[in-house]
Every structure is written in structure tokens, then in C-alpha cells.
Design a protein around this motif. Structure first.
Motif, mmCIF file in Angstrom:
data_model
loop_
_atom_site.group_PDB
_atom_site.id
_atom_site.type_symbol
_atom_site.label_atom_id
_atom_site.label_comp_id
_atom_site.label_asym_id
_atom_site.label_seq_id
_atom_site.Cartn_x
_atom_site.Cartn_y
_atom_site.Cartn_z
ATOM 1 N N LEU A 16 -2.926 -0.771 4.411
ATOM 2 C CA LEU A 16 -3.952 -1.617 3.795
ATOM 3 C C LEU A 16 -5.029 -0.777 3.130
ATOM 4 N N SER A 86 0.766 -10.812 0.024
ATOM 5 C CA SER A 86 -0.483 -10.830 0.772
ATOM 6 C C SER A 86 -1.657 -11.236 -0.103
ATOM 7 N N LEU B 16 -9.131 -5.833 1.357
ATOM 8 C CA LEU B 16 -8.093 -4.994 1.976
ATOM 9 C C LEU B 16 -8.702 -3.762 2.627
ATOM 10 N N GLY B 20 -8.540 -2.072 6.362
ATOM 11 C CA GLY B 20 -7.881 -0.768 6.351
ATOM 12 C C GLY B 20 -8.470 0.225 7.323
ATOM 13 N N VAL B 90 3.288 -5.655 5.844
ATOM 14 C CA VAL B 90 2.809 -4.318 6.204
ATOM 15 C C VAL B 90 3.790 -3.686 7.193
#
Lengths: 106, 106
Positions: A16, A86, B16, B20, B90
Motif C-alpha cells: 500500500l 481497491s 493509501l 501504508g 494486497v
DNA sequence: GTCGTATTTGGTAAAATAGCCAAATAGTAT
DNA sequence: ATACTATTTGGCTATTTTACCAAATACGAC
């Protein structure tokens, strides 16, 4: 959070994080339309060639894209295209932010 | 990439980016199970109270969580739960990374 | 009011990131 | 071989991020 769980979340967060930069996210979304070489990105982005190349390296190291050299050019493409699914929800977050702002105006 | 598009990608990347970080991602996933107060997170994470609080602030500013004070405690919950749908992909990236490593071993 | 708990805020130092430039590398063409 | 283009790498600086500590704030109990 034990050792394994910690490693798992570090790995997931790294993916991410790689997408958490506007230039990299934009490039990833462009690649959804098809592969591109570095020089094509450079023409469209106001940034140094080396900067673009390094951003692509980060996406590659995160496992999001892969590259292939053909002649003088290096072509990048999405390795795991679902990444962009996403984005629907990310946009929902943005919409929710807008709504919160509107509510404040009332 | 015109001015509007640039702003859009900055906004999406910011969401994001907030996810992260391993601690923040973990907390967001925990919140999928239900709301929690800061002190509950502090007990489960080996980090300073202020560190946890600041991570939650970042998630809040990104529009991912919202908070509510009740008595002495501040409870956080997911504002846009779909965020965690993205995690399937992911994990697919992680799986793909593993596969690539295996291929190298051959 | 004071005391104790939960949380946030401000400050600071170390580490990570971003972006530019210049140099190195790889490949093509002549 | 030289010349030219595409890309990566190394080095550098400015900025951002992270995480801790200490202090401030908010709230309930007494």
C-alpha cells in the motif's frame, strides 16, 4: 501481534505504501490500460527521467509491476491487476470526506 | 495530467499512504471487528500511547476512521469499511511475490 | 476543589523518502 | 569503433515520517 503477524502486516503495508504516492498511483492506473515504457511516462510527467525510473523500481519491488527490456526500451506492466479494484473504495473514502465537509457547512 | 487530475491522485494516494504503515493497517483491520478505544490498542501494540494516538489521527485525517469520545475514552471505528476489501488483492500481491521467489529457486 | 486515568499536543532526534544532477550502463545504428 | 538514445545508479540535499519523552488537556471519582 506475534512475530509472524507483524511480518505479514509489514509486507501488506509495503504494498500500500508503494501505491501511496500520487505519481506511482497514477502510473499504476495507466498500466491498467496496457504496458508502457519509461520514456512514455517521462513525456507525460513533469519529472526527471531518473525520478520516474525510481518510482517504477519501487512499484516493481513491491510486486505490483514487472518489467521487460525490449531493444532500448524497458516496458512495465501490471503484475497483479486487481490492485486497481481497491480504488473504488478509495474513491468512496474521498466521497465520504466531501460529505463530512458539507455537513460542517450546514 | 492536468491540475484536477493531479489533485485527485494526491487525494487517493493520501488514503493509501495512511494505510501504508504496518501499525496503522493492523489497527484498521482490527476495527473491522468493531470499535476500540485508544487504550485497548496501546495494550496490544508495543508502542507509546502518544505514538498510537498519532497513528489513529493519521487514519482519521485520511477519512478512514472516525472517533467518538465517551467518558474518559476515545473510541475509533471504521468510517468506510470497504477499505479492507482491498486487502484480498494486497494478499494476492504477496502470493505473487512468493511465487516469483520460488521460480528463482528452480 | 484534588487525584488518577485517558488522550492529545509539542518538541526533538533518527531514519526514510523524494527529486534533481551527473555519471555509468545497455542497446541500436552508422 | 563512434555516436546516439533509453534507462539505471550513485550522490547529494531538502523534506517528511516515525517514535519517543514530557507537558498539557479532558474527564470522572472522591
Amino acid at each position: 501481534m506475534d512475530r509472524n503477524e507483524k511480518a505479514l502486516y509489514e509486507a501488506k503495508a509495503a504494498v500500500l505504501k508503494a501505491l501511496g504516492h500520487p505519481t506511482r498511483l497514477w502510473m499504476a492506473e495507466q498500466l491498467a490500460k496496457g504496458e508502457r515504457c519509461v520514456c512514455e511516462f517521462v513525456r507525460e510527467i513533469d519529472a526527471d527521467f531518473s525520478t520516474v525510473s525510481k518510482h517504477l523500481l519501487i512499484l516493481k519491488q513491491a510486486g505490483i509491476v514487472e518489467d521487460e527490456k525490449r531493444g532500448l526500451n524497458v516496458y512495465y506492466k501490471l503484475k497483479v491487476p486487481c490492485i486497481l479494484n481497491s480504488m473504488n473504495c478509495v474513491e468512496a473514502v474521498l466521497a465520504s470526506q466531501l460529505q463530512s465537509q458539507k455537513d460542517l457547512m450546514k
